[in-house]
Design an enzyme around this catalytic site. Structure first.
Site, mmCIF file in Angstrom:
data_model
loop_
_atom_site.group_PDB
_atom_site.id
_atom_site.type_symbol
_atom_site.label_atom_id
_atom_site.label_comp_id
_atom_site.label_asym_id
_atom_site.label_seq_id
_atom_site.Cartn_x
_atom_site.Cartn_y
_atom_site.Cartn_z
ATOM 1 N N ASN A 17 4.563 -8.250 -1.351
ATOM 2 C CA ASN A 17 5.491 -7.285 -0.751
ATOM 3 C C ASN A 17 5.222 -7.336 0.752
ATOM 4 O OD1 ASN A 17 6.252 -3.890 -1.918
ATOM 5 N ND2 ASN A 17 7.594 -5.593 -1.520
ATOM 6 N N ASN A 71 13.924 0.411 4.716
ATOM 7 C CA ASN A 71 14.302 -0.670 3.809
ATOM 8 C C ASN A 71 15.088 -1.755 4.541
ATOM 9 O OD1 ASN A 71 13.278 0.449 1.310
ATOM 10 N ND2 ASN A 71 14.933 1.945 1.424
ATOM 11 N N CYS A 80 5.901 3.648 0.337
ATOM 12 C CA CYS A 80 5.777 2.357 -0.336
ATOM 13 C C CYS A 80 4.293 2.119 -0.586
ATOM 14 C CB CYS A 80 6.370 1.244 0.521
ATOM 15 S SG CYS A 80 6.014 -0.415 -0.090
ATOM 16 N N ASN A 82 2.561 -0.601 -1.683
ATOM 17 C CA ASN A 82 2.021 -1.812 -1.072
ATOM 18 C C ASN A 82 2.058 -1.699 0.451
ATOM 19 O OD1 ASN A 82 1.454 -3.414 -3.449
ATOM 20 N ND2 ASN A 82 3.661 -3.546 -3.730
ATOM 21 N N ASN A 169 9.160 9.202 -4.316
ATOM 22 C CA ASN A 169 10.435 8.477 -4.337
ATOM 23 C C ASN A 169 10.788 8.200 -5.802
ATOM 24 O OD1 ASN A 169 8.440 6.544 -4.706
ATOM 25 N ND2 ASN A 169 9.354 5.040 -3.365
ATOM 26 N N HIS A 171 12.003 6.598 -9.470
ATOM 27 C CA HIS A 171 11.794 5.361 -10.228
ATOM 28 C C HIS A 171 12.331 5.482 -11.648
ATOM 29 C CE1 HIS A 171 9.145 3.546 -7.178
ATOM 30 N NE2 HIS A 171 8.814 4.811 -6.941
ATOM 31 N N ASN A 202 14.772 3.175 -7.789
ATOM 32 C CA ASN A 202 14.054 1.923 -7.982
ATOM 33 C C ASN A 202 13.957 1.648 -9.480
ATOM 34 O OD1 ASN A 202 12.956 1.427 -5.092
ATOM 35 N ND2 ASN A 202 12.370 3.541 -5.525
ATOM 36 N N GLU A 220 14.053 -3.174 -6.279
ATOM 37 C CA GLU A 220 13.824 -2.052 -5.378
ATOM 38 C C GLU A 220 15.117 -1.538 -4.776
ATOM 39 O OE1 GLU A 220 10.609 -1.479 -2.647
ATOM 40 O OE2 GLU A 220 9.598 -3.282 -3.378
ATOM 41 N N ARG A 221 15.208 -0.234 -4.722
ATOM 42 C CA ARG A 221 16.344 0.426 -4.072
ATOM 43 C C ARG A 221 16.430 -0.014 -2.612
ATOM 44 N NH1 ARG A 221 16.047 6.907 -3.055
ATOM 45 N NH2 ARG A 221 14.122 6.133 -2.111
ATOM 46 N N CYS A 229 5.846 -3.733 -6.092
ATOM 47 C CA CYS A 229 6.222 -2.394 -5.646
ATOM 48 C C CYS A 229 5.098 -1.448 -6.027
ATOM 49 C CB CYS A 229 7.545 -1.952 -6.285
ATOM 50 S SG CYS A 229 8.034 -0.261 -5.870
ATOM 51 N N GLY A 230 4.388 -0.927 -5.039
ATOM 52 C CA GLY A 230 3.227 -0.100 -5.307
ATOM 53 C C GLY A 230 3.576 1.246 -5.917
ATOM 54 N N THR A 231 4.605 1.923 -5.375
ATOM 55 C CA THR A 231 5.008 3.198 -5.973
ATOM 56 C C THR A 231 5.605 2.975 -7.354
ATOM 57 O OG1 THR A 231 7.119 3.087 -4.790
ATOM 58 C CG2 THR A 231 5.364 4.405 -3.787
ATOM 59 N N GLY A 232 6.271 1.829 -7.546
ATOM 60 C CA GLY A 232 6.825 1.499 -8.857
ATOM 61 C C GLY A 232 5.732 1.238 -9.879
#
Length: 286
Positions: A17, A71, A80, A82, A169, A171, A202, A220-221, A229-232
Site C-alpha cells: 500500500n 484518496n 488508513c 498501512n 471508516n 468496511h 471499502n 478500497e473506496r 488495507c490496514g483498516t480493512g
C-alpha cells in the site's frame, strides 16, 4: 492545473500500500483548495508519483502530531492502517518526532503507534486501531437492522453474506469459501457504491484458513484494488472474531504481505492492535 514543481516528498509503502508523504508541520505546502487536485495528480501512476493515497504530516493541538490522508480520487479519508505505519516511519526517520511511542491525531480519532527500532532504524510498528462499531447508522448504512452481521445483500447478479463495520471508516466484510473465484473488479465497485452505503464503503473478500489465519483481497473506496488495507484488515479481524470465525490472535495474508492482529474487548466494543512493517522507497522532488 495545480503547479507542483519543486514539491518535496517521500514515497513509502506498507506491504504494498504505497503513499507519497508530505511534511506540513512548518506550514501548508499545498493549499486546502488545491489538495484534492494535487492528490489526484500525485497518485497517478503514469503522469505522477503513483500511490494509493497521499499522506500529510501536520501539527496537532490534541496529540503529538497530526495525520491526514487523501484518496487517489481527491477525497479525504478518515484513516488508513498501512498509511499510519508509513506515517510513523516517516516522522521518526526524518526527525520530525523522535518518539518510540507517539499519539497521532487522525479524522478517526487519536491513534497510538509503538515503534520497534534496530540501530535507530524503525522496522516494525504496533498501532492501537481503536474501537469498532457495528451499528448501521454509525457506519453509515441504510438498514432496518441495528447491526448488519453476516446478512444477505443483493449485488448485481448475486447475493453476498456481508458484515458492515466501522473502525473510524466504513468496511464491508464478505467471508467466502474460495477467494480465487471472486471477481473483485466486478463486485468491488458495485458494493462500494451500493445504495445502502450513502458515503460508499471499502470492500473486503476474506477466506478463513483457520481460527488464527486468513487471507483477503480489497477494493478500497476511492482507490480500487489495492495490495493491502490496514483498516480493512483490522475490520476483518474484528468481524471474524465477532462472528466466531477467528480467535483473538490472527494472522492475515494480503497480496502485499502479512499483518498480525490482537483483538480486545473494551466498553462493550471490540478493538484491535495491528502489527506490521513500513518501508521508505525513496525521497523525491516533483
Amino acid at each position: 492545473m495545480v503547479d507542483l514543481k519543486g514539491l518535496k516528498f517521500s514515497k513509502m509503502h506498507g506491504i504494498g500500500n504505497d503513499f507519497p508523504i508530505i511534511d506540513e508541520t512548518k506550514g501548508k505546502v499545498i493549499s486546502e483548495e488545491d489538495k484534492p487536485e494535487a492528490c489526484r495528480i500525485l497518485c497517478h501512476r503514469n503522469f505522477g508519483v503513483g500511490g494509493d493515497g497521499v499522506l500529510f504530516v501536520e501539527p496537532s493541538d490534541v496529540a503529538d502530531i497530526g495525520y491526514r490522508m487523501f484518496n487517489p480520487d481527491g477525497s479525504e479519508a478518515e484513516m488508513c492502517g498501512n498509511g499510519i505505519r508509513c506515517f510513523g516511519d516517516f516522522v521518526y526517520r526524518k526527525g520530525i518526532l523522535k518518539k518510540e511511542k507517539m499519539a497521532v491525531e487522525t479524522r478517526a480519532g487519536i491513534k497510538t503507534i509503538e515503534i520497534t527500532l534496530e540501530d535507530d532504524e524503525p522496522v516494525l510498528f504496533k498501532v492501537d486501531m481503536g474501537l469498532s462499531t457495528f451499528k448501521t447508522p454509525e457506519i453509515p448504512m441504510i438498514s432496518e437492522m441495528d447491526e448488519f452481521l453476516d446478512c444477505e445483500l443483493e449485488v448485481l447478479d448475486t447475493t453476498f453474506n456481508l458484515t458492515a463495520v466501522s473502525v473510524g471508516n466504513p468496511h464491508a466484510i464478505i467471508f467466502v469459501d474460495d477467494l480465487d473465484e471472486i471477481d473483485i473488479d466486478k463486485y468491488g465497485p458495485a458494493i462500494e457504491a451500493h445504495e445502502v452505503f450513502p458515503e460508499k464503503i471499502n470492500v473486503h473478500f476474506v477466506e478463513v484458513i483457520s481460527k488464527n489465519e486468513g487471507k483477503m483481497r480489497t477494493w478500497e473506496r476511492g482507490a480500487g484494488v489495492t495490495l493491502a488495507c490496514g483498516t480493512g484488515a483490522t475490520s476483518t479481524a474484528i468481524s471474524g472474531y465477532k462472528l466466531g470465525l477467528f480467535d483473538s490472535n490472527i494472522l492475515l495474508h494480503l497480496p502485499g504481505g502479512d499483518l498480525k492482529f490482537n483483538v480486545y474487548e473494551k466498553d462493550d466494543a471490540l478493538g484491535a492492535f495491528m502489527k506490521g512493517p513500513a518501508e521508505l522507497v525513496y525521497d523525491g522532488e516533483f
